[in-house]
Design a protein around this motif. Structure first.
Motif, short mmCIF file in Angstrom:
data_model
loop_
_atom_site.label_atom_id
_atom_site.label_comp_id
_atom_site.label_asym_id
_atom_site.label_seq_id
_atom_site.Cartn_x
_atom_site.Cartn_y
_atom_site.Cartn_z
N LEU A 1 27.97 -0.27 -25.27
CA LEU A 1 29.05 -0.98 -24.58
C LEU A 1 29.68 -2.03 -25.48
O LEU A 1 30.91 -2.17 -25.53
CB LEU A 1 28.51 -1.61 -23.30
CG LEU A 1 29.49 -2.47 -22.50
CD1 LEU A 1 30.68 -1.65 -22.04
CD2 LEU A 1 28.80 -3.12 -21.31
N TRP B 1 31.82 -0.22 -27.97
CA TRP B 1 33.06 0.28 -27.38
C TRP B 1 34.07 -0.84 -27.19
O TRP B 1 35.26 -0.67 -27.45
CB TRP B 1 32.74 0.95 -26.04
CG TRP B 1 33.96 1.47 -25.34
CD1 TRP B 1 34.69 2.59 -25.67
CD2 TRP B 1 34.62 0.88 -24.21
NE1 TRP B 1 35.75 2.73 -24.81
CE2 TRP B 1 35.73 1.70 -23.91
CE3 TRP B 1 34.36 -0.24 -23.44
CZ2 TRP B 1 36.59 1.41 -22.84
CZ3 TRP B 1 35.21 -0.52 -22.38
CH2 TRP B 1 36.31 0.29 -22.10
N LEU C 1 34.18 5.71 -23.86
CA LEU C 1 34.22 5.49 -22.41
C LEU C 1 33.53 6.62 -21.66
O LEU C 1 32.76 6.38 -20.71
CB LEU C 1 35.68 5.36 -21.96
CG LEU C 1 35.90 5.15 -20.46
CD1 LEU C 1 35.23 3.89 -19.97
CD2 LEU C 1 37.41 5.12 -20.16
N LEU C 2 33.77 7.87 -22.09
CA LEU C 2 33.10 9.00 -21.46
C LEU C 2 31.59 8.94 -21.67
O LEU C 2 30.80 9.26 -20.77
CB LEU C 2 33.67 10.31 -22.01
CG LEU C 2 33.15 11.61 -21.38
CD1 LEU C 2 33.40 11.62 -19.89
CD2 LEU C 2 33.79 12.82 -22.05
N LEU D 1 29.82 6.22 -21.98
CA LEU D 1 29.29 5.18 -21.09
C LEU D 1 29.11 5.71 -19.67
O LEU D 1 28.11 5.42 -19.00
CB LEU D 1 30.23 3.97 -21.09
CG LEU D 1 30.21 3.08 -22.33
CD1 LEU D 1 31.32 2.05 -22.27
CD2 LEU D 1 28.86 2.39 -22.48
N LEU D 2 30.07 6.49 -19.20
CA LEU D 2 29.98 7.04 -17.85
C LEU D 2 28.81 8.02 -17.72
O LEU D 2 28.03 7.95 -16.76
CB LEU D 2 31.29 7.72 -17.47
CG LEU D 2 32.52 6.80 -17.34
CD1 LEU D 2 33.77 7.62 -17.07
CD2 LEU D 2 32.30 5.78 -16.23
N LEU D 3 28.69 8.93 -18.69
CA LEU D 3 27.62 9.93 -18.61
C LEU D 3 26.24 9.30 -18.75
O LEU D 3 25.33 9.57 -17.97
CB LEU D 3 27.83 10.98 -19.69
CG LEU D 3 29.06 11.89 -19.55
CD1 LEU D 3 29.13 12.89 -20.70
CD2 LEU D 3 29.03 12.63 -18.22
N SER D 4 26.09 8.45 -19.75
CA SER D 4 24.77 7.83 -19.97
C SER D 4 24.42 6.87 -18.85
O SER D 4 23.23 6.68 -18.54
CB SER D 4 24.76 7.10 -21.31
OG SER D 4 25.76 6.10 -21.36
N GLY D 5 25.40 6.25 -18.22
CA GLY D 5 25.12 5.35 -17.11
C GLY D 5 24.50 6.07 -15.93
O GLY D 5 23.54 5.57 -15.31
N PHE D 6 24.99 7.27 -15.62
CA PHE D 6 24.41 8.05 -14.53
C PHE D 6 23.07 8.68 -14.91
O PHE D 6 22.33 9.11 -14.03
CB PHE D 6 25.38 9.15 -14.09
CG PHE D 6 26.54 8.65 -13.29
CD1 PHE D 6 26.36 8.19 -12.00
CD2 PHE D 6 27.81 8.63 -13.84
CE1 PHE D 6 27.44 7.71 -11.25
CE2 PHE D 6 28.89 8.16 -13.11
CZ PHE D 6 28.71 7.69 -11.82
N LEU E 1 22.55 14.26 -19.30
CA LEU E 1 23.59 13.24 -19.31
C LEU E 1 23.33 12.21 -20.41
O LEU E 1 24.26 11.79 -21.11
CB LEU E 1 23.66 12.55 -17.94
CG LEU E 1 24.21 13.38 -16.78
CD1 LEU E 1 24.13 12.59 -15.48
CD2 LEU E 1 25.65 13.79 -17.06
N GLY F 1 25.70 11.71 -23.54
CA GLY F 1 26.21 10.37 -23.76
C GLY F 1 25.89 9.85 -25.14
O GLY F 1 26.75 9.24 -25.80
#
Length: 217
Positions: A18, A21, A92-93, A95-100, A118, A122
């Motif tokens: 993060l 990014w 950004l993608l 961050l979304l995948l690894s966050g889930f 994921l 990520g």
């Protein structure tokens, strides 16, 4: 013990990514990719970024002018725009995948295989984002060095120097690659730990059978 530290490593990887990014997005819009200090007028410093050129005066004022045409830019700046956009989007993608995919997230607790995928995807996206952030700043730095030491340019002509945005971009790429590596390490360590479980159970069963046969009269 490895399973205890995995959520910490996963969260650390996401936080470092993060940070990378955010720095990558900051690098994209900073106007200090190149600096030019005129010897005739030391009160002004010219800066050039991907979107505009600015004049910084000693009094603290800054005046900027956007570039009129994309095609009129030097090749390194044109390609750098595209690569930095790609870096920001892939980051950004990621961050979304690894966050889930984090273990500390309660969503999808029964779908551990999907969460591992994921995290893996990520981490790979963070690698791609880091590389595509390092390439443009390194290219601009290389072209700046070549122009600075070009013997065909007269000595009286001012030379461009490294700007602060290049160092921010290198730090962003390093953070993204480091964060992706931490996430991928957690996935690989989980697979190794789980793959060793059947063998340990089988060894325990063999030992129990041996003890039973030895204790029989």
């Amino acid at each position: 013990m490895a399973l205890v530290y995995q959520p910490v490593m996963q969260l650390s990887g996401v936080l470092v990514s993060l940070l990378g990014w955010v720095l990558s997005c900051l690098t994209t819009y900073l106007p200090q990719w190149k600096n030019l200090n005129l010897e005739l007028n030391e009160l002004e410093i010219w800066t050039m970024g991907l979107w505009q050129a600015c004049v910084v005066q000693e009094e603290g004022g800054m005046q900027c002018k956007d570039f009129d045409s994309f095609l009129a830019l030097p090749p390194e700046l044109r390609i750098s725009r595209i690569l930095m956009f790609f870096s920001n989007g892939s980051g950004l993608l990621g961050l979304l995948l690894s966050g889930f995919g984090l273990d500390c997230l309660k969503i999808g607790e029964r779908q551990q295989e999907q969460k591992k995928r994921l995290l893996l995807f990520g981490g790979m996206l963070f690698w791609i984002s880091g590389i595509t952030a390092i390439v443009p700043v390194s290219w601009v730095a290389h072209s700046t060095v070549q122009e600075f030491w070009d013997e065909n340019i007269p000595d009286i002509v001012p030379r461009w120097d490294f700007g602060e945005a290049l160092f921010v971009g290198w730090l962003a790429g390093f953070c993204l690659i480091l964060g992706g590596s931490l996430l991928n390490c957690t996935v690989c360590s989980t697979e190794v730990h789980l793959s060793s479980v059947p063998y340990s159970v089988a060894e325990q069963q063999d030992q129990c059978q041996r003890l039973e046969t030895e204790t029989r009269p």
